[in-house]
Design a protein around this motif. Structure first.
Motif, mmCIF file in Angstrom:
data_model
loop_
_atom_site.group_PDB
_atom_site.id
_atom_site.type_symbol
_atom_site.label_atom_id
_atom_site.label_comp_id
_atom_site.label_asym_id
_atom_site.label_seq_id
_atom_site.Cartn_x
_atom_site.Cartn_y
_atom_site.Cartn_z
ATOM 1 N N ALA A 1 0.828 -1.212 0.000
ATOM 2 C CA ALA A 1 0.000 0.000 0.000
ATOM 3 C C ALA A 1 0.854 1.250 0.000
ATOM 4 C CB ALA A 1 -0.926 0.000 1.225
ATOM 5 N N ALA A 2 1.969 1.209 0.718
ATOM 6 C CA ALA A 2 2.873 2.362 0.798
ATOM 7 C C ALA A 2 4.307 1.837 0.872
ATOM 8 C CB ALA A 2 2.566 3.228 2.016
ATOM 9 N N PRO A 3 5.064 1.926 -0.221
ATOM 10 C CA PRO A 3 6.436 1.399 -0.218
ATOM 11 C C PRO A 3 7.297 1.956 0.900
ATOM 12 C CG PRO A 3 5.736 1.940 -2.455
ATOM 13 C CD PRO A 3 4.680 2.465 -1.531
ATOM 14 N N GLU A 4 6.987 3.181 1.352
ATOM 15 C CA GLU A 4 7.781 3.813 2.407
ATOM 16 C C GLU A 4 7.221 3.509 3.793
ATOM 17 O OE1 GLU A 4 5.742 5.567 0.425
ATOM 18 O OE2 GLU A 4 6.896 6.705 -1.058
ATOM 19 N N ALA A 5 6.442 2.431 3.938
ATOM 20 C CA ALA A 5 5.707 2.158 5.177
ATOM 21 C C ALA A 5 6.595 2.125 6.411
ATOM 22 C CB ALA A 5 4.950 0.840 5.053
ATOM 23 N N GLN A 6 7.865 1.771 6.249
ATOM 24 C CA GLN A 6 8.748 1.724 7.414
ATOM 25 C C GLN A 6 8.879 3.088 8.086
ATOM 26 O OE1 GLN A 6 11.837 -0.651 5.147
ATOM 27 N NE2 GLN A 6 12.299 -1.341 7.209
ATOM 28 N N ASP A 7 8.602 4.146 7.351
ATOM 29 C CA ASP A 7 8.700 5.480 7.941
ATOM 30 C C ASP A 7 7.614 5.732 8.972
ATOM 31 O OD1 ASP A 7 11.013 6.263 6.702
ATOM 32 O OD2 ASP A 7 10.021 7.182 4.996
ATOM 33 N N LEU A 8 6.565 4.897 9.007
ATOM 34 C CA LEU A 8 5.610 4.981 10.110
ATOM 35 C C LEU A 8 6.341 4.788 11.431
ATOM 36 C CD1 LEU A 8 2.640 2.818 8.742
ATOM 37 C CD2 LEU A 8 2.581 5.288 9.138
ATOM 38 N N ALA A 9 7.235 3.808 11.459
ATOM 39 C CA ALA A 9 7.979 3.503 12.682
ATOM 40 C C ALA A 9 9.068 4.522 12.954
ATOM 41 C CB ALA A 9 8.572 2.094 12.592
ATOM 42 N N THR A 10 9.790 4.932 11.916
ATOM 43 C CA THR A 10 10.900 5.862 12.152
ATOM 44 C C THR A 10 10.381 7.232 12.585
ATOM 45 O OG1 THR A 10 10.961 6.373 9.771
ATOM 46 C CG2 THR A 10 12.477 4.697 10.581
ATOM 47 N N GLU A 11 9.254 7.680 12.032
ATOM 48 C CA GLU A 11 8.692 8.964 12.466
ATOM 49 C C GLU A 11 8.145 8.864 13.885
ATOM 50 O OE1 GLU A 11 9.142 11.743 11.191
ATOM 51 O OE2 GLU A 11 9.816 11.194 9.183
ATOM 52 N N ASN A 12 7.544 7.721 14.215
ATOM 53 C CA ASN A 12 7.050 7.525 15.573
ATOM 54 C C ASN A 12 8.204 7.565 16.574
ATOM 55 O OD1 ASN A 12 4.821 6.607 17.473
ATOM 56 N ND2 ASN A 12 6.269 4.935 17.732
ATOM 57 N N ARG A 13 9.308 6.900 16.236
ATOM 58 C CA ARG A 13 10.469 6.888 17.125
ATOM 59 C C ARG A 13 11.080 8.278 17.247
ATOM 60 N NH1 ARG A 13 12.544 4.060 21.261
ATOM 61 N NH2 ARG A 13 11.088 2.555 20.407
ATOM 62 N N GLY A 14 11.169 8.996 16.114
ATOM 63 C CA GLY A 14 11.710 10.349 16.156
ATOM 64 C C GLY A 14 10.867 11.275 17.012
ATOM 65 N N PHE A 15 9.539 11.131 16.921
ATOM 66 C CA PHE A 15 8.630 11.938 17.734
ATOM 67 C C PHE A 15 8.825 11.624 19.215
ATOM 68 C CE2 PHE A 15 4.251 12.004 19.670
ATOM 69 C CZ PHE A 15 4.212 13.362 19.889
ATOM 70 N N LEU A 16 8.925 10.340 19.553
ATOM 71 C CA LEU A 16 9.168 9.942 20.944
ATOM 72 C C LEU A 16 10.435 10.594 21.479
ATOM 73 C CD1 LEU A 16 8.935 8.061 23.493
ATOM 74 C CD2 LEU A 16 10.253 6.384 22.182
ATOM 75 N N ILE A 17 11.501 10.544 20.708
ATOM 76 C CA ILE A 17 12.785 11.095 21.151
ATOM 77 C C ILE A 17 12.681 12.600 21.372
ATOM 78 C CG2 ILE A 17 15.165 11.554 20.424
ATOM 79 C CD1 ILE A 17 15.057 8.791 18.995
ATOM 80 N N ARG A 18 12.076 13.309 20.407
ATOM 81 C CA ARG A 18 11.986 14.773 20.535
ATOM 82 C C ARG A 18 11.065 15.172 21.681
ATOM 83 N NH1 ARG A 18 11.183 14.019 15.169
ATOM 84 N NH2 ARG A 18 9.122 15.003 15.161
ATOM 85 N N ALA A 19 9.949 14.453 21.842
ATOM 86 C CA ALA A 19 9.016 14.769 22.926
ATOM 87 C C ALA A 19 9.668 14.529 24.285
ATOM 88 C CB ALA A 19 7.746 13.938 22.781
ATOM 89 N N CYS A 20 10.383 13.424 24.424
ATOM 90 C CA CYS A 20 11.051 13.132 25.702
ATOM 91 C C CYS A 20 12.162 14.140 25.981
ATOM 92 C CB CYS A 20 11.606 11.715 25.685
ATOM 93 S SG CYS A 20 10.337 10.438 25.841
ATOM 94 N N ARG A 21 12.882 14.526 24.946
ATOM 95 C CA ARG A 21 13.937 15.527 25.130
ATOM 96 C C ARG A 21 13.336 16.852 25.588
ATOM 97 N NH1 ARG A 21 16.786 14.843 20.334
ATOM 98 N NH2 ARG A 21 15.622 16.506 19.308
#
Length: 284
Positions: free
Chosen positions: A50-70
């Motif tokens: 459905a979305a070849p870049e689907a792995q970016d769902l996880a990488t954006e989620n992880r990046g958001f977690l890191i920035r929010a915690c920081r």
């Protein structure tokens, strides 16, 4: 992002069924991790249809977690974090982020996936301020009374509650998901914060892609992964006061990629990056 490299699956830890997809292991596969099996990678490959870049769902989620915690560790005086549905350890976990800023911060991870339990024990060896508890994050009444959690988290003092990429795996109704989050919010004292991320149906030309990914998630061996509209995600925050986002310039839920990014955007966001959103809210 490229597909995860081929690998030979290792023997499964005791209590882990390698013939059934696991939310934690699928997420690990999305992050190109090594703690997953063929059944988990099959979910990734189907969603990529459905979305070849689907792995970016996880990488954006992880990046958001890191920035929010920081942000929370550096801009508030809070030193206790309850990370619900923490998943498998990665290179940059909640305790790595917040304890880099304040080594005295306490982080309690909660999950009930057997493979996460096996890896979670290793976290206990890192320092005296990092803990792992086995419990069901979708049963807040029981979890909030868990003696082990209460041994490390003082609910009379402000804390941070994290539901990062978890509530879209709840298989009940939207109203029930909001009611679950409401119980956590009610247990948070004034001055506490909650961070939530969720798969997003942007209600535009990408809605079809979002619903296609949702279909693959739900009908995969994993069995969950729903996409919600922005108002539905905002409802999870209840009456919390939302933190402003830098790109949109107003408080509320935004794309994870838009929540205080680390620098100027040089590349256009792809479909996956535009279908996961999150926010941070403060209890008055």
């Amino acid at each position: 992002m490229p597909d995860a490299p081929a690998r030979s699956d290792r023997p499964a830890p005791v209590g882990v069924d390698p013939t059934r997809a696991s939310i934690a292991r699928v997420y690990d596969a999305f992050l190109n991790g090594k703690d997953n099996y063929e059944i988990d990678r099959d979910v990734l490959h189907k969603v990529q249809q459905a979305a070849p870049e689907a792995q970016d769902l996880a990488t954006e989620n992880r990046g958001f977690l890191i920035r929010a915690c920081r942000f929370l560790a550096s801009q508030t005086s809070i030193t206790q974090y309850l990370d619900l549905g923490s998943g498998l350890p990665t290179a940059e976990n909640t305790h790595h982020v917040v304890q880099r800023i304040n080594p005295e911060s306490t982080v309690v991870y909660v999950d009930n996936d057997p493979v996460v339990l096996a890896h979670g024990r290793a976290l206990l060896e890192e320092n005296d301020h990092t803990h792992f508890v086995a419990d069901d994050i979708f049963e807040p009444d029981a979890l909030l009374q868990n003696e082990e959690i209460r041994r490390h988290i003082d609910f009379s003092q402000p804390l941070v509650v994290l539901q990062m990429g978890t509530l879209h795996h709840y298989t009940g109704t939207r109203a029930e998901a909001a009611a679950i989050m409401r119980k956590y919010i009610d247990a948070m004292p004034s001055g506490s914060y909650a961070g939530i991320s969720h798969f997003l149906d942007p209600e535009n030309e990408l809605s079809k892609t979002a619903r296609e990914m949702e279909k693959f998630f739900i009908h995969s061996p994993m069995g969950s992964g729903s996409f919600a509209t922005k108002p539905e995600i905002e409802a999870l925050f209840g009456d919390l006061e939302m933190v402003d986002t830098s790109v949109l310039g107003n408080p509320g839920v935004s794309l994870c990629a838009d929540w205080w990014p680390d620098g100027p955007r040089l590349k256009e966001l792809n479909a996956a990056q535009r279908t996961i959103a999150g926010g941070v809210g403060r209890k008055k």
